[in-house]
Design a protein around this motif. Structure first.
Motif, short mmCIF file in Angstrom:
data_model
loop_
_atom_site.label_atom_id
_atom_site.label_comp_id
_atom_site.label_asym_id
_atom_site.label_seq_id
_atom_site.Cartn_x
_atom_site.Cartn_y
_atom_site.Cartn_z
N ASN A 113 -5.15 -1.54 -5.83
CA ASN A 113 -4.79 -1.17 -4.46
C ASN A 113 -5.76 -1.88 -3.51
OD1 ASN A 113 -3.99 -0.01 -2.09
ND2 ASN A 113 -4.03 2.10 -2.85
N SER A 140 0.80 -1.20 0.00
CA SER A 140 0.00 0.00 0.00
C SER A 140 0.84 1.26 0.00
CB SER A 140 -0.92 0.00 1.22
OG SER A 140 -0.16 0.02 2.39
N LEU A 152 0.30 0.58 -8.27
CA LEU A 152 -1.03 0.35 -7.72
C LEU A 152 -2.05 1.25 -8.42
CD1 LEU A 152 -0.33 0.31 -3.87
CD2 LEU A 152 -0.80 -1.64 -5.33
#
Length: 338
Positions: free
Chosen positions: A159, A5, A317
């Motif tokens: 994501n 992340s 992402l």
């Protein structure tokens, strides 16, 4: 938060106004008939530029296209690859690592220009990607990353942490911040399963009146999720909610909960989930932009073959869209329109 992340982001291109008409995958025949961790050996050595195996053929390797998410990414990648002037061959590994290895061998034997792959395991996929690398064939990984860097030219994924975290907050609100709930998790070999579960709990565990009474692994499968949910309901008559690692498992949970007011969420953004949200049987989903991810993969493979680089970091992402009854009409075929 999972290390994934904190990786570089591509802006959410999923706000595409319309979905392109996608071409079929098998337009060309063969010319003959694995959370992020990096390897010291691959990261410490300057990556060589891969020029392709010599043909104009791009392999698109995915899990079974019986899953609408994987069909979307296969179709989207194939359409963009052909638009960019390549031949394309779409094949499925069905989450079988041995079959995936064979498909990589086939791509190498066919002297593929490149490979786009939604892989069958974060660890098991390292070896075939290395084989392609050693054969001068660049690989772009989509949807699921592997546990090594420096051997794929790009790893482009949704994501998952952001998406699961966002839909978990919607679920907490729907639950009234209290009640017993269960969790259905995906394949343990898939890094996405752990990332999504961690993100769910980063939100839910803040509420002391939400009580987790059972966790079951349903391996992303609808039938298994149905059976596991039936067992959970027998042991937990006061169950109020179920959090599911993907929409396919959510469909199984919804079927098992027929006639009961159980608050259910998933991740993926399938049209089946949209229908259940509209019917009031599902709180919502985190839509993964499979269409955008797959087309981005094709574009970056093309850029790499032409320029020796993608212009992006290896790990990338793309944000998910948080979909509920308030905005479900904006979601179709894994594309979200603002």
């Amino acid at each position: 938060m999972s290390s994934i992340s904190r990786r570089s982001f591509i802006g959410m291109a999923g706000t595409v106004a319309s979905v392109a008409v996608l071409a079929g995958c098998n337009s060309a025949s063969s010319s003959s008939s694995s959370s992020s961790s990096s390897s010291d050996s691959s990261s410490s050595t300057e990556a060589k530029v891969l020029t392709g195996g010599g043909s104009n053929l791009v392999y698109v390797i995915t899990p079974s296209v019986s899953n609408p998410a994987f069909k979307c990414e296969a179709d989207a990648a194939a359409a963009k690859v052909k638009e960019l002037g390549y031949e394309v061959k779409c094949v499925s590994h069905d989450d079988d690592v041995n079959k995936q290895s064979e498909l990589f061998d086939n791509a190498i034997a066919d002297k593929a220009a490149g490979i786009i792959c939604d892989n069958a395991g974060a660890d098991a996929t390292v070896t075939p990607v290395k084989k392609a690398y050693e054969a001068n064939i660049p690989t772009v990984l989509i949807d699921r990353e592997i546990n090594e860097t420096g051997i794929a030219i790009a790893q482009i994924v949704a994501n998952n942490y952001q998406g699961a975290e966002g839909i978990a907050q919607e679920w907490v609100t729907a639950m009234g911040e209290a009640g017993e709930y269960a969790e259905l998790k995906g394949k343990e070999s898939d890094t996405n399963a752990g990332v999504r579960s961690d993100a769910f709990h980063s939100v839910i565990d803040q509420y002391s009146d939400l009580k987790l009474v059972d966790t079951q692994v349903a391996n992303w499968e609808q039938t298994e999720a149905f059976e596991k949910t039936e067992t959970i309901l027998q042991s937990n008559p006061n169950l109020k909610g179920i959090i599911c690692g993907n929409d396919t498992m959510a469909m199984g949970a919804i079927a098992a909960c027929e006639g009961k007011d159980i608050k259910i969420i998933g991740v993926d953004g399938s049209d089946e989930a949209a229908a259940q949200i509209k019917a009031g049987k599902m709180v919502g989903t985190a839509m993964q932009p499979f269409f955008v991810i797959a087309q981005t993969a094709a574009e970056q493979l093309d850029a790499y073959l032409k320029n020796g680089k993608t212009g992006q970091d290896e790990k990338q992402l793309i944000d998910c869209a948080i979909v509920t009854s308030a905005n479900v009409d904006k979601m179709s075929n894994f594309t979200f329109t603002e």
